[in-house]
Design a protein around this motif. Structure first.
Motif, PDB file in Angstrom:
ATOM      1  N   GLY A  70     -58.601  18.131  12.300  1.00  0.00           N
ATOM      2  CA  GLY A  70     -59.914  17.967  12.905  1.00  0.00           C
ATOM      3  C   GLY A  70     -60.714  16.936  12.150  1.00  0.00           C
ATOM      4  O   GLY A  70     -60.145  16.078  11.460  1.00  0.00           O
ATOM      5  N   GLU A  71     -62.041  17.029  12.281  1.00  0.00           N
ATOM      6  CA  GLU A  71     -62.872  16.057  11.573  1.00  0.00           C
ATOM      7  C   GLU A  71     -63.963  16.796  10.804  1.00  0.00           C
ATOM      8  O   GLU A  71     -64.426  17.863  11.218  1.00  0.00           O
ATOM      9  CB  GLU A  71     -63.458  15.033  12.528  1.00  0.00           C
ATOM     10  N   VAL A  86     -68.800  12.947   6.387  1.00  0.00           N
ATOM     11  CA  VAL A  86     -68.814  13.508   7.733  1.00  0.00           C
ATOM     12  C   VAL A  86     -68.116  12.537   8.686  1.00  0.00           C
ATOM     13  O   VAL A  86     -68.346  11.321   8.606  1.00  0.00           O
ATOM     14  CB  VAL A  86     -70.265  13.800   8.181  1.00  0.00           C
ATOM     15  N   GLY A  87     -67.253  13.069   9.547  1.00  0.00           N
ATOM     16  CA  GLY A  87     -66.522  12.236  10.498  1.00  0.00           C
ATOM     17  C   GLY A  87     -65.105  11.921  10.064  1.00  0.00           C
ATOM     18  O   GLY A  87     -64.296  11.484  10.888  1.00  0.00           O
ATOM     19  N   ASP A  88     -64.771  12.124   8.775  1.00  0.00           N
ATOM     20  CA  ASP A  88     -63.403  11.851   8.318  1.00  0.00           C
ATOM     21  C   ASP A  88     -62.422  12.759   9.064  1.00  0.00           C
ATOM     22  O   ASP A  88     -62.668  13.954   9.240  1.00  0.00           O
ATOM     23  CB  ASP A  88     -63.273  12.120   6.810  1.00  0.00           C
ATOM     24  N   ARG A  89     -61.290  12.156   9.485  1.00  0.00           N
ATOM     25  CA  ARG A  89     -60.235  12.927  10.160  1.00  0.00           C
ATOM     26  C   ARG A  89     -59.291  13.485   9.106  1.00  0.00           C
ATOM     27  O   ARG A  89     -58.828  12.751   8.216  1.00  0.00           O
ATOM     28  CB  ARG A  89     -59.468  12.037  11.136  1.00  0.00           C
ATOM     29  N   VAL A  90     -59.013  14.780   9.216  1.00  0.00           N
ATOM     30  CA  VAL A  90     -58.206  15.445   8.179  1.00  0.00           C
ATOM     31  C   VAL A  90     -57.168  16.383   8.797  1.00  0.00           C
ATOM     32  O   VAL A  90     -57.331  16.875   9.902  1.00  0.00           O
ATOM     33  CB  VAL A  90     -59.090  16.271   7.199  1.00  0.00           C
ATOM     34  N   ALA A  91     -56.111  16.621   8.012  1.00  0.00           N
ATOM     35  CA  ALA A  91     -55.145  17.682   8.308  1.00  0.00           C
ATOM     36  C   ALA A  91     -55.275  18.715   7.204  1.00  0.00           C
ATOM     37  O   ALA A  91     -55.475  18.362   6.032  1.00  0.00           O
ATOM     38  CB  ALA A  91     -53.729  17.112   8.346  1.00  0.00           C
ATOM     39  N   CYS A 142     -57.397  21.313  -0.009  1.00  0.00           N
ATOM     40  CA  CYS A 142     -56.552  21.672   1.139  1.00  0.00           C
ATOM     41  C   CYS A 142     -56.731  20.777   2.344  1.00  0.00           C
ATOM     42  O   CYS A 142     -56.291  21.123   3.443  1.00  0.00           O
ATOM     43  CB  CYS A 142     -56.831  23.113   1.539  1.00  0.00           C
ATOM     44  N   ILE A 143     -57.433  19.632   2.171  1.00  0.00           N
ATOM     45  CA  ILE A 143     -57.561  18.688   3.291  1.00  0.00           C
ATOM     46  C   ILE A 143     -56.976  17.342   2.876  1.00  0.00           C
ATOM     47  O   ILE A 143     -57.060  16.937   1.713  1.00  0.00           O
ATOM     48  CB  ILE A 143     -59.025  18.521   3.760  1.00  0.00           C
ATOM     49  N   PHE A 144     -56.374  16.674   3.847  1.00  0.00           N
ATOM     50  CA  PHE A 144     -55.670  15.415   3.602  1.00  0.00           C
ATOM     51  C   PHE A 144     -56.033  14.444   4.719  1.00  0.00           C
ATOM     52  O   PHE A 144     -56.059  14.829   5.890  1.00  0.00           O
ATOM     53  CB  PHE A 144     -54.153  15.663   3.561  1.00  0.00           C
ATOM     54  N   ARG A 145     -56.310  13.205   4.314  1.00  0.00           N
ATOM     55  CA  ARG A 145     -56.762  12.200   5.278  1.00  0.00           C
ATOM     56  C   ARG A 145     -55.670  11.935   6.311  1.00  0.00           C
ATOM     57  O   ARG A 145     -54.514  11.707   5.959  1.00  0.00           O
ATOM     58  CB  ARG A 145     -57.105  10.908   4.529  1.00  0.00           C
ATOM     59  N   LEU A 146     -56.061  11.979   7.583  1.00  0.00           N
ATOM     60  CA  LEU A 146     -55.113  11.756   8.676  1.00  0.00           C
ATOM     61  C   LEU A 146     -55.097  10.269   9.012  1.00  0.00           C
ATOM     62  O   LEU A 146     -56.138   9.704   9.361  1.00  0.00           O
ATOM     63  CB  LEU A 146     -55.579  12.589   9.878  1.00  0.00           C
ATOM     64  N   PRO A 147     -53.923   9.618   8.932  1.00  0.00           N
ATOM     65  CA  PRO A 147     -53.861   8.192   9.270  1.00  0.00           C
ATOM     66  C   PRO A 147     -54.283   7.945  10.727  1.00  0.00           C
ATOM     67  O   PRO A 147     -54.072   8.802  11.591  1.00  0.00           O
ATOM     68  CB  PRO A 147     -52.379   7.837   9.075  1.00  0.00           C
ATOM     69  N   ASP A 148     -54.855   6.754  10.984  1.00  0.00           N
ATOM     70  CA  ASP A 148     -55.371   6.416  12.318  1.00  0.00           C
ATOM     71  C   ASP A 148     -54.308   6.561  13.406  1.00  0.00           C
ATOM     72  O   ASP A 148     -54.610   6.905  14.540  1.00  0.00           O
ATOM     73  CB  ASP A 148     -55.902   4.971  12.336  1.00  0.00           C
ATOM     74  N   GLY A 149     -53.063   6.272  13.044  1.00  0.00           N
ATOM     75  CA  GLY A 149     -51.987   6.289  14.044  1.00  0.00           C
ATOM     76  C   GLY A 149     -51.538   7.686  14.453  1.00  0.00           C
ATOM     77  O   GLY A 149     -50.705   7.831  15.348  1.00  0.00           O
ATOM     78  N   LEU A 150     -52.063   8.705  13.794  1.00  0.00           N
ATOM     79  CA  LEU A 150     -51.655  10.075  14.126  1.00  0.00           C
ATOM     80  C   LEU A 150     -52.764  10.778  14.899  1.00  0.00           C
ATOM     81  O   LEU A 150     -53.944  10.655  14.567  1.00  0.00           O
ATOM     82  CB  LEU A 150     -51.327  10.856  12.856  1.00  0.00           C
ATOM     83  N   THR A 151     -52.359  11.525  15.927  1.00  0.00           N
ATOM     84  CA  THR A 151     -53.316  12.297  16.728  1.00  0.00           C
ATOM     85  C   THR A 151     -53.656  13.599  15.999  1.00  0.00           C
ATOM     86  O   THR A 151     -52.991  13.978  15.034  1.00  0.00           O
ATOM     87  CB  THR A 151     -52.708  12.653  18.093  1.00  0.00           C
ATOM     88  N   PHE A 152     -54.650  14.314  16.508  1.00  0.00           N
ATOM     89  CA  PHE A 152     -54.977  15.613  15.925  1.00  0.00           C
ATOM     90  C   PHE A 152     -53.804  16.594  16.099  1.00  0.00           C
ATOM     91  O   PHE A 152     -53.547  17.420  15.216  1.00  0.00           O
ATOM     92  CB  PHE A 152     -56.251  16.184  16.540  1.00  0.00           C
ATOM     93  N   ALA A 153     -53.105  16.508  17.240  1.00  0.00           N
ATOM     94  CA  ALA A 153     -51.944  17.394  17.437  1.00  0.00           C
ATOM     95  C   ALA A 153     -50.866  17.077  16.399  1.00  0.00           C
ATOM     96  O   ALA A 153     -50.248  17.985  15.825  1.00  0.00           O
ATOM     97  CB  ALA A 153     -51.399  17.245  18.850  1.00  0.00           C
ATOM     98  N   ASP A 154     -50.637  15.771  16.141  1.00  0.00           N
ATOM     99  CA  ASP A 154     -49.711  15.396  15.055  1.00  0.00           C
ATOM    100  C   ASP A 154     -50.202  16.008  13.738  1.00  0.00           C
ATOM    101  O   ASP A 154     -49.410  16.554  12.963  1.00  0.00           O
ATOM    102  CB  ASP A 154     -49.665  13.867  14.852  1.00  0.00           C
ATOM    103  N   GLY A 155     -51.505  15.897  13.530  1.00  0.00           N
ATOM    104  CA  GLY A 155     -52.095  16.360  12.265  1.00  0.00           C
ATOM    105  C   GLY A 155     -51.923  17.855  12.056  1.00  0.00           C
ATOM    106  O   GLY A 155     -51.758  18.321  10.921  1.00  0.00           O
TER     107      GLY A 155
END
Ligand code: ZN
Ligand code: ZN
Length: 352
Positions: A70-71, A86-91, A142-155
């Motif tokens: 999520g973000e 705020v706004g960072d995409r994370v897994a 426990c959060i890790f930056r999600l690369p731009d090329g990966l979707t939330f479902a991938d994450g």
């Protein structure tokens, strides 16, 4: 920020409700994240059934979910010092360990010696509120930056991918090894990719479910149908009588552990990630005389970041695992689909 959110609440074993609950507040070195995708794990199904009484969860009602992305929606005090905004995409991942016990200091935080002690350790979605909700609080560990090329479902599948990489690391897969994997569910299939990434020469997946066998074959792996004859003899026949260098036990039932040990080459190594809920009789004489190694593999420890580029490059194919998607409001239907062996479900993405 709203004051309430939708969450999946397990009221008692087997009893689910999606209802409004308060939005949690992030504490020091924590973030509040807007959950965009959460994946159903076998552990969720067990936990909801009440298979780990008093442990996972310690008590009901409980909000599960631990494989998510999520973000960031809000920062607790100090989170910005770790570079988050705020706004960072994370897994996310589940083990928020104490960070100071000897096992944590050694990097084996999955074995934290303060496991479950309030104020020192949390495992989100296991002994602390999980991500089956619009929002979730997580510690920055426990959060890790999600690369731009990966979707939330991938994450949402980075956590299981990290578990797959961990079991392959625990198995010590070396270049050119023949690796036998028992169980072609998500962890088995992701481990097959992880084994290749670690240099395996050959990967054989053992499974009885026809849809999963077909999936393994479509991903390019050799397969053995365990409902057709003796799978140990089959693997031996496939390896000129020698057996596999490494076995990865990803099924979690007693016979799978016995097959994993039985099909090993002399001097071979078995890493087990499945968690049988009953005792298992093992061939101790064979372990001694063939110098077999049997190791456990729990969650992951450092592999969240390491698995990210492998997923990004398509070498660990998380997207291929997703068979179904449901909104959070239809969680009961999603879980029924997950638990139905005829549904062909491997990974189900739930969207809060
Ligand atoms: Zn999981
Ligand atoms: Zn610790």
């Amino acid at each position: 920020m709203p004051s309430t959110m939708q969450a999946l609440v397990v009221l008692e074993p087997g009893s689910l409700d999606v209802r409004e609950v308060p939005v949690p507040t992030p504490g020091p070195n924590e973030v509040l994240a807007r959950v965009r995708a959460v994946s159903i794990c076998g552990t969720d199904a067990h936990l909801i059934r009440g298979d780990y009484p008093g442990f996972w969860p310690p008590s009901f009602p409980f909000i599960p979910g631990h494989e998510w992305a999520g973000e960031i929606a809000a920062l607790g005090p100090g989170a910005e010092l770790h570079g988050w905004k705020v706004g960072d995409r994370v897994a996310g991942t589940s083990h928020d360990a104490c960070g100071v016990c000897q096992k944590c200091v050694e990097g084996r935080y999955n074995l934290c010696e303060n496991f479950g002690k309030p104020g020192l350790h949390r495992q989100y979605g296991h002994n602390y509120q999980g991500a089956d909700a619009t929002y979730v609080v997580h510690g920055v560990k426990c959060i890790f930056r999600l690369p731009d090329g990966l979707t939330f479902a991938d994450g949402a599948l980075i956590d299981p991918a990290s578990i797959a990489l961990h079991v392959v690391n625990r198995g010590g897969v070396a270049g050119g090894d023949t690796v036998a994997i028992i169980g072609a569910g998500a962890i088995g299939l992701l481990s097959a990719d992880a084994a290749i990434a670690r240099g395996a020469g050959r990967v054989v997946l053992l499974e009885r479910n026809a849809a999963r066998l077909a999936k393994a074959a479509s991903l390019g792996f050799e397969t053995v149908d365990t409902s057709d004859g003796d799978p140990v003899a089959t693997v031996r026949a496939m390896t000129a009588g020698l057996g596999a260098d490494v076995a990865l036990e990803c099924a979690g039932v007693p016979v799978a552990v016995q097959w994993a040990l039985g099909l090993l080459r002399r001097g071979g190594r078995c890493a087990a990630v499945g968690i049988p809920v009953v005792g298992v009789e093992i061939a101790m004489q064979k372990i001694v005389l063939d110098e077999l190694e049997l190791v456990g593999s729990r969650a992951s420890a450092g592999e969240m970041r390491r698995v990210m580029p492998l997923v990004e490059q398509g070498r660990i194919r998380v997207r291929e695992m997703v068979t179904h998607r449901f909104p959070l409001t239809d969680y009961a239907q999603a879980l029924a689909t997950f638990n139905d062996p005829a549904s062909g479900a491997i990974k189900i993405i739930v969207e809060p």
